[in-house]
Design a protein around this motif. Structure first.
Motif, PDB file in Angstrom:
ATOM      1  N   GLY A 279      41.793  43.327  43.312  1.00  0.00           N
ATOM      2  CA  GLY A 279      40.587  42.611  42.863  1.00  0.00           C
ATOM      3  C   GLY A 279      39.416  42.821  43.791  1.00  0.00           C
ATOM      4  O   GLY A 279      38.282  43.051  43.350  1.00  0.00           O
ATOM      5  N   SER A 280      39.668  42.760  45.100  1.00  0.00           N
ATOM      6  CA  SER A 280      38.560  42.891  46.057  1.00  0.00           C
ATOM      7  C   SER A 280      38.062  44.324  46.172  1.00  0.00           C
ATOM      8  O   SER A 280      36.880  44.556  46.437  1.00  0.00           O
ATOM      9  N   ILE A 281      38.951  45.308  45.960  1.00  0.00           N
ATOM     10  CA  ILE A 281      38.525  46.714  46.088  1.00  0.00           C
ATOM     11  C   ILE A 281      37.969  47.249  44.768  1.00  0.00           C
ATOM     12  O   ILE A 281      36.882  47.824  44.717  1.00  0.00           O
ATOM     13  N   LEU A 282      38.729  47.052  43.670  1.00  0.00           N
ATOM     14  CA  LEU A 282      38.344  47.649  42.389  1.00  0.00           C
ATOM     15  C   LEU A 282      37.381  46.787  41.579  1.00  0.00           C
ATOM     16  O   LEU A 282      36.610  47.318  40.780  1.00  0.00           O
ATOM     17  N   GLY A 283      37.419  45.460  41.783  1.00  0.00           N
ATOM     18  CA  GLY A 283      36.548  44.568  41.009  1.00  0.00           C
ATOM     19  C   GLY A 283      35.082  44.942  41.069  1.00  0.00           C
ATOM     20  O   GLY A 283      34.438  45.166  40.025  1.00  0.00           O
ATOM     21  N   PRO A 284      34.493  45.047  42.274  1.00  0.00           N
ATOM     22  CA  PRO A 284      33.079  45.419  42.361  1.00  0.00           C
ATOM     23  C   PRO A 284      32.781  46.803  41.782  1.00  0.00           C
ATOM     24  O   PRO A 284      31.730  47.017  41.171  1.00  0.00           O
ATOM     25  N   GLU A 285      33.737  47.729  41.958  1.00  0.00           N
ATOM     26  CA  GLU A 285      33.539  49.081  41.431  1.00  0.00           C
ATOM     27  C   GLU A 285      33.529  49.069  39.903  1.00  0.00           C
ATOM     28  O   GLU A 285      32.715  49.768  39.277  1.00  0.00           O
TER      29      GLU A 285
ATOM     30  N   GLY B  31      43.045  35.844  40.961  1.00  0.00           N
ATOM     31  CA  GLY B  31      42.249  36.860  40.261  1.00  0.00           C
ATOM     32  C   GLY B  31      40.877  36.360  39.856  1.00  0.00           C
ATOM     33  O   GLY B  31      39.868  37.053  40.019  1.00  0.00           O
ATOM     34  N   VAL B  32      40.835  35.134  39.344  1.00  0.00           N
ATOM     35  CA  VAL B  32      39.558  34.533  38.923  1.00  0.00           C
ATOM     36  C   VAL B  32      38.669  34.265  40.139  1.00  0.00           C
ATOM     37  O   VAL B  32      37.456  34.501  40.103  1.00  0.00           O
ATOM     38  N   GLY B  33      39.279  33.788  41.221  1.00  0.00           N
ATOM     39  CA  GLY B  33      38.522  33.496  42.439  1.00  0.00           C
ATOM     40  C   GLY B  33      37.894  34.739  43.034  1.00  0.00           C
ATOM     41  O   GLY B  33      36.723  34.728  43.435  1.00  0.00           O
ATOM     42  N   ILE B  34      38.643  35.833  43.086  1.00  0.00           N
ATOM     43  CA  ILE B  34      38.125  37.080  43.661  1.00  0.00           C
ATOM     44  C   ILE B  34      37.028  37.661  42.776  1.00  0.00           C
ATOM     45  O   ILE B  34      36.034  38.195  43.269  1.00  0.00           O
TER      46      ILE B  34
END
Length: 431
Positions: A124-130, A386-389
């Motif tokens: 979540g932290s690596i791929l979410g923003p991407e 998942g929702v928090g990230i």
């Protein structure tokens, strides 16, 4: 059937959860209240506290804190970045490429670290923003991450399969580990199909096709991480070491790998040990409290009553398995995975074994069921991570989650009614 103990157990547990009591204390207190039907308060309180302590007195359970520590070392050791890079070269050019990368990376990370929380947090932290940068909706990215993270609880090494082995009275951990591969991969494939169709429908971007050289380079970078699966599972299956010994080897391997990648330094170790200790404390308290509830259930003869009631309904394995699946899906909404396995295995395992099911097969069915529960409110721990990230809300994530839920339930249906999906590999290796 004596209904009073069951009513007290269920109502007290639900009420305690409703007022915000932590799950472990809800289990312990409701167990105490159930015992008060039959015995005075002092022996009841002594029994519950004793069972919490003695329930943790197991050599097999030593694997859990060690696998948690190895997962923490891997999470901080740069492994997630290398797995994502490798997955990107494999499926990045397909429709919904980044979503597919998330699923494959989560499967690999979950298999190596043995933790859905670690996989959800890392991916979540690596791929979410991407994904957001490439035009994917935040909610879709979170939904894919949440469901994909649970596949690592079926693909070994898995802490919850060790807990099931203990609760079942000695189902082979090696057999359970081997049995988890095909169902876990199958679930991941169904998630990828749904994610790809959804992404194509929404018109999300696809990445460029990677050359063979790029695939090979990222594979070589990720190979030391992937090799841990060979070391740990290979050692257990060939009988070189037990699951508990394998967990210690996993800690040493992941520590050395983190040093090799230069992502872990000695000053970082105190925080890593503190984080893994906190997670271990939570898991072990849940296990201890669940052991007290299992004893209370046995004392009140509840598992035997429920077993007799189920078998009285039907002697058709298809019908009984459908009922058990529905109950476990419902239980997963309100109860965390570890206590659910410890409490419901003694209830349902005698029923399914009487119908001719293999305990290893039933273990995979149970874990797949409860994986779905980790993605549902109000107790879905992976859902909240998942929702928090993703910095979104549960209400917004529900819509893209629904088709992914259907994919997981379809995988569960296939695994339930086609035992060879779980048992082929264990039988191949002689378990």
């Amino acid at each position: 059937m004596e209904y009073v103990p069951i009513l007290i157990l269920v109502l007290s547990f639900v009420c305690l959860l409703a007022i915000g009591t932590p799950v472990a204390w809800s289990i312990a207190i409701s167990s105490l209240l159930t015992l008060l039907v039959s015995i005075p308060i002092l022996p009841a309180a002594t029994t519950v506290s004793q069972r919490i302590g003695t329930g943790l007195d197991s050599f097999a359970l030593l694997a859990i804190p060690l696998f948690i520590l190895s997962g923490e070392l891997m999470n901080k050791g740069g492994i997630a970045h290398r797995l994502i890079a490798f997955a990107k070269t494999l499926v990045g050019a397909l429709p919904g490429g980044l979503a597919l990368i998330n699923v494959i990376s989560a499967m690999l990370m979950g298999a190596i670290a043995g933790s859905a929380m670690a996989a959800a947090s890392a991916m979540g932290s690596i791929l979410g923003p991407e994904m957001e940068k490439e035009g994917y909706s935040k909610e879709f990215g979170a939904a894919v991450n949440i469901t994909a993270a649970t596949t690592g609880l079926v693909i070994p090494p898995s802490n919850v399969l060790i807990v099931y082995s203990l609760a079942s009275g000695g189902a082979s951990i090696a057999a359970l580990f081997l049995a988890g591969y095909i169902p876990g991969i199958l679930t991941g494939l169904f998630l990828m199909i749904v994610a790809s169709v959804w992404a194509k429908k929404k018109g999300y971007k696809t990445g460029k096709r990677s050359s063979f050289r790029e695939v090979f380079k990222t594979f070589v970078d990720a190979l030391p991480s992937l090799f841990m699966l060979v070391v740990v599972i290979g050692g257990i299956v060939t009988g070189i070491f037990t699951a508990t010994e394998a967990s210690a080897i996993a800690v040493l391997y992941s520590f050395l790998l983190g040093l090799f990648y230069k992502e872990i330094t000695l000053p970082k170790m105190p925080q890593i040990l503190l984080d893994s200790s906190g997670t271990t404390a939570i898991v072990m308290l849940l296990i201890g409290a669940s052991m007290s509830m299992s004893w209370a259930l046995s004392y009140e003869n509840i598992p035997q009553e429920i077993s007799a009631g189920l078998l009285a309904l039907s002697d058709n394995p298809i019908v009984i398995l459908l009922i058990i699946n529905l109950i476990l899906l419902f239980v997963g909404i309100f109860m965390d995975m570890t206590p659910a396995v410890l409490i419901f295995t003694p209830i349902f395992l005698p029923v399914v074994t009487e119908l001719g099911l293999d305990p290893v097969h039933f273990g995979i069915i149970m874990v797949l069921n409860l994986c779905i529960g980790l993605c549902t409110p109000p107790v879905g721990s992976v859902l909240f991570v998942g929702v928090g990230i993703a910095k979104t809300s549960i209400e917004k994530v529900v819509k893209p989650l629904l088709p992914l839920f259907v994919a997981m339930i379809f995988a569960l249906f296939l695994v339930t009614y086609f035992p060879s999906l779980s048992l082929w590999l264990p039988r191949l290796f002689g378990f």
